[in-house]
Write a protein that holds these residues in place. Structure first.
Motif, PDB file in Angstrom:
ATOM      1  N   GLY A  95       0.966  -1.193  -0.003  1.00 60.58           N
ATOM      2  CA  GLY A  95      -0.107   0.169  -0.009  1.00 60.58           C
ATOM      3  C   GLY A  95       0.836   1.137   0.053  1.00 60.58           C
ATOM      4  O   GLY A  95       0.249   2.328  -0.345  1.00 60.58           O
ATOM      5  N   ARG A  96       2.163   1.222   0.373  1.00 65.11           N
ATOM      6  CA  ARG A  96       2.942   2.409   0.567  1.00 65.11           C
ATOM      7  C   ARG A  96       3.574   2.845  -0.973  1.00 65.11           C
ATOM      8  O   ARG A  96       3.959   2.015  -1.501  1.00 65.11           O
ATOM      9  CB  ARG A  96       4.069   2.178   1.321  1.00 65.11           C
ATOM     10  N   LEU A  97       3.363   4.034  -1.421  1.00 67.04           N
ATOM     11  CA  LEU A  97       3.813   4.598  -2.749  1.00 67.04           C
ATOM     12  C   LEU A  97       5.371   4.761  -2.562  1.00 67.04           C
ATOM     13  O   LEU A  97       6.010   5.429  -1.616  1.00 67.04           O
ATOM     14  CB  LEU A  97       3.281   5.854  -3.037  1.00 67.04           C
ATOM     15  N   LEU A  98       5.872   3.916  -3.492  1.00 74.92           N
ATOM     16  CA  LEU A  98       7.425   4.148  -3.621  1.00 74.92           C
ATOM     17  C   LEU A  98       8.157   5.025  -4.390  1.00 74.92           C
ATOM     18  O   LEU A  98       9.033   5.438  -4.402  1.00 74.92           O
ATOM     19  CB  LEU A  98       8.248   2.679  -3.515  1.00 74.92           C
ATOM     20  N   ALA A  99       7.247   4.934  -5.495  1.00 74.80           N
ATOM     21  CA  ALA A  99       7.716   5.628  -7.002  1.00 74.80           C
ATOM     22  C   ALA A  99       6.619   5.628  -7.932  1.00 74.80           C
ATOM     23  O   ALA A  99       5.609   4.933  -7.766  1.00 74.80           O
ATOM     24  CB  ALA A  99       9.106   4.707  -7.291  1.00 74.80           C
ATOM     25  N   LEU A 100       7.103   6.486  -8.941  1.00 79.37           N
ATOM     26  CA  LEU A 100       6.073   6.527  -9.970  1.00 79.37           C
ATOM     27  C   LEU A 100       6.701   6.095 -11.399  1.00 79.37           C
ATOM     28  O   LEU A 100       7.706   6.843 -11.844  1.00 79.37           O
ATOM     29  CB  LEU A 100       5.466   7.948 -10.203  1.00 79.37           C
ATOM     30  N   LEU A 101       6.218   5.130 -12.094  1.00 78.30           N
ATOM     31  CA  LEU A 101       6.958   4.576 -13.308  1.00 78.30           C
ATOM     32  C   LEU A 101       5.853   5.297 -14.401  1.00 78.30           C
ATOM     33  O   LEU A 101       4.689   5.319 -14.633  1.00 78.30           O
ATOM     34  CB  LEU A 101       6.689   2.979 -13.612  1.00 78.30           C
ATOM     35  N   MET A 102       6.731   6.162 -15.298  1.00 78.92           N
ATOM     36  CA  MET A 102       5.981   6.983 -16.545  1.00 78.92           C
ATOM     37  C   MET A 102       6.636   6.414 -17.856  1.00 78.92           C
ATOM     38  O   MET A 102       7.875   6.304 -17.961  1.00 78.92           O
ATOM     39  CB  MET A 102       6.277   8.370 -16.160  1.00 78.92           C
ATOM     40  N   VAL A 103       5.799   6.434 -18.597  1.00 82.05           N
ATOM     41  CA  VAL A 103       6.055   5.765 -20.022  1.00 82.05           C
ATOM     42  C   VAL A 103       5.592   7.200 -20.983  1.00 82.05           C
ATOM     43  O   VAL A 103       4.265   7.331 -20.937  1.00 82.05           O
ATOM     44  CB  VAL A 103       5.413   4.418 -20.253  1.00 82.05           C
ATOM     45  N   MET A 104       6.387   7.473 -21.975  1.00 80.91           N
ATOM     46  CA  MET A 104       5.807   8.474 -22.852  1.00 80.91           C
ATOM     47  C   MET A 104       4.668   7.923 -23.739  1.00 80.91           C
ATOM     48  O   MET A 104       4.626   6.742 -24.273  1.00 80.91           O
ATOM     49  CB  MET A 104       6.914   9.085 -23.739  1.00 80.91           C
TER      50      MET A 104
END
Length: 309
Positions: A95-104
């Motif tokens: 449940g804890r947010l560790l990171a944000l993975l972003m793809v163009m």
């Protein structure tokens, strides 16, 4: 820095999709960026060259509500910011947010299968990123000490002063505390916390006698008296509030003041999405207690000053 296991996963995903991939921490600071695939926009180029995005870019991303996402979503393009659309998938552990993975995904052409693959990689990144989260937790130990130092428990104040003295950072007698707050943050509290922490970053440890802490949607700044080299507290608070406004991107206001005086500065950009009662600072009775153990009322007393003993 990410480990080899994480960077290999990210680079492999970028290669499979032939798209640029970035992993940001929850404050939208770049942890790792893949190679370019001809789809870079001004925002990505600037973030890579400058080793981080500008506050207004980070504020825009945070304003989409990404901190609360539990599955893939779209960060819309912004012509004003020179930013193409991106798919963003939260990386979470229990449940804890560790990171944000972003793809163009400038043209919205990612397929359902590709979105599934991105989500799979996000799930696999959680364990390699867990150590970074634990390191961040340890770095925030100072927050608890500073809050104890300005709290109303004498024993806790003594322990905090001793712990800070052990690091050579105990405040002098006569140190002054001030508070910056995001009034009525509500569902934006995590965004507010990140904005406050980011606005205070880069000053710890501080040779000029500054101590800072963030709790919920409020921050406390503790400075030595100017005569002892404590510097310009009102000026520092003003700069913090200005930076929080950039990172808020219209989601909330930021106010600051001292006991007996109205807020020095309100960072309402004039286009808040939530007018009415949310525009008023909440009572401190609903939040943490500051020096003296008493709440300080509403807008005109949204923060307090205290001389330590």
């Amino acid at each position: 820095m990410l480990g080899d296991a994480a960077t290999t996963l990210i680079d492999r995903l970028a290669d499979e999709l032939s798209r640029s991939v970035v992993v940001d921490d929850p404050a939208v600071q770049v942890l790792y960026a893949s190679a370019h695939y001809g789809d870079a926009d001004e925002t990505r180029v600037a973030a890579v060259l400058n080793r981080g995005a500008e506050p207004r870019i980070r504020g825009y991303v945070l304003s989409q509500g990404v901190l609360t996402w539990t599955r893939a979503g779209i960060i819309p393009a912004s012509e004003e910011l020179g930013m193409h659309a991106r798919v963003c998938v939260p990386v979470r552990w229990e449940g804890r947010l560790l990171a944000l993975l972003m793809v163009m995904d400038a043209d919205g052409s990612l397929t359902t299968g590709e979105l599934g693959r991105i989500t799979e990689v996000a799930d696999r990144l959680a364990l390699p990123l867990l150590d970074l989260a634990r390191t961040a937790d340890a770095a925030h130990e100072d927050d608890r000490r500073v809050l104890d130092l300005v709290g109303d428990d004498p024993a806790a104040r003594s322990r905090a002063a001793a712990a800070l003295a052990g690091t050579g950072r105990a405040p002098r007698s006569g140190a002054v505390a001030d508070v910056v707050a995001v009034p009525g943050a509500g569902e934006d509290e995590e965004h507010a916390r990140i904005a406050l922490r980011t606005a205070l970053s880069g000053r710890r440890p501080d040779p000029c006698g500054w101590l800072t802490a963030v709790t919920g949607s409020a921050a406390v700044l503790l400075a030595d008296p100017p005569a002892a080299g404590g510097g310009d507290l009102p000026g520092r608070v003003h700069r913090v509030v200005e930076r929080v406004a950039e990172l808020a991107h219209g989601r909330f206001r930021c106010v600051a003041g001292s006991a007996g005086r109205p807020p020095r500065r309100s960072c309402s950009p004039g286009r808040s999405r939530r007018p009415g009662p949310r525009a008023r600072p909440r009572s401190w009775a609903c939040g943490p207690r500051w020096p003296g153990g008493r709440s300080s009322g509403r807008s005109a007393r949204c923060s307090r000053s205290r001389r330590t003993t």
